[in-house]
Design a protein around this motif. Sequence first.
Motif, PDB file in Angstrom:
ATOM      1  N   ILE A 192     -21.244  50.497   7.450  1.00  0.00           N
ATOM      2  CA  ILE A 192     -21.534  49.061   7.383  1.00  0.00           C
ATOM      3  C   ILE A 192     -22.231  48.781   6.057  1.00  0.00           C
ATOM      4  N   VAL A 229     -17.735  45.643   7.794  1.00  0.00           N
ATOM      5  CA  VAL A 229     -17.431  46.981   8.296  1.00  0.00           C
ATOM      6  C   VAL A 229     -16.435  47.633   7.346  1.00  0.00           C
ATOM      7  N   LYS A 287     -14.727  50.788  12.174  1.00  0.00           N
ATOM      8  CA  LYS A 287     -15.087  49.844  13.252  1.00  0.00           C
ATOM      9  C   LYS A 287     -15.010  50.550  14.605  1.00  0.00           C
ATOM     10  N   VAL A 309     -20.547  51.151  16.178  1.00  0.00           N
ATOM     11  CA  VAL A 309     -20.807  50.168  15.115  1.00  0.00           C
ATOM     12  C   VAL A 309     -20.879  48.768  15.714  1.00  0.00           C
TER      13      VAL A 309
END
Length: 405
Positions: free
Chosen positions: A76, A300, A305, A309
Amino acid sequence: MKRYIVLILFLMFIFSLYFSKTITIWFDYEGIEQIKEIARNFEKENPGITINIIQQKKISDKLFTTFKGAGDIPDIILIKNDEIGKLKDANLIDNVDDIKIELENKLISTAFEAFAIEEKNIKNNDFENVKHYYGVPFYFDTQVLFYHDDIFYDYGFPLENGHTFEDLLFASYIVNDKSNDKIIGLAWGANSPYYFPPFQWAFGKEELIENGRIIINDEKTYNAIDFIYSAVNGKSVQLIERQGLISGFKSGKIASMFFGTFMIPDFIKSGVKFKILPLPYIEESGNYMTPILDYKGFSVVKGRKTNDVIKFLEYILSENAQLAFCKDLYKFPVNNKAFNVLKDKDEYFKVAYESAMRGRTMPTSAYFKSKYWQGVRTMLTLIFNQKEGYDGEIVEKAQEFMDER
């Protein structure tokens, strides 16, 4: 017995190696200690997930070089909303349409739109524009007028809520004159692309990109340029860059300035006595200056992803996490409940809220980012260097630059 204990420890190590998960986040701007504390709380509630926060400058540029060099890629990244276009075009970040569907009802209505990109899809042998989302909003700052109330009061022109830009220019001129130019009445980075849209919008410009073009040689933008030029060259305003503004305001050598609300905690900590007002109403345009809403959010990275997350993103958008991050940093949270708690927290939040309600976000396209920022700064710098009236050819040359692909 010792062999048994060693075997257990070995199995625990193997288990942690294969089953514990680490989410790596690149983070920038203010709030590193706050985000680390939020991460620690998340880890307590989610054993087996570790959050690794790395403070990283110029995140979008670093991501490009890391991908090229096959370095360690984060999961991220914290990003400004107007930087997602170039990352999306380079296929470095995933769209978060599915996360938006899950979270948007918990957030203020405009939040996700700050991270939207329009893309052309083919449907029934025709093209249609479809929005996709490439960032999960986290918080935003806005623009306000910072001022030293005591300076204006001492010189006989206290600023009051509802003042006009023209009143501000007059009060600034008086401060300059009566202090023998030892105090600057009003200053801002007048050649900054961050402060050009507020004037364009005030003079009636609706969209900064129209039919795929950045148009700056239209009548409304010319009116905005005329107004800024007259202010800067009328000896009521000084053009000063960022660090000079901060140091000058702290020392009391600048009585008022336009700046982002992210400076509020620093001024409080420094013991500066100051107040803020919303960006002013411009009588000549018949509108308020429209502040930029400077959104930060989490994108992301491509292929990262995961459910973990998503779980973390949901956590940092909870009311408690948003309040923990935003309240002392004077950020506006995007969680609806947290936003409503903080908007009336104190006078700074109340004034910033009033300004923010008029605000707009910058376009997210890579084309806009690559052209507008450089073109506007160069154009305005050249214009302000002309003291006897500016040459419109400068604007037309800037328009040619905007149209180059």
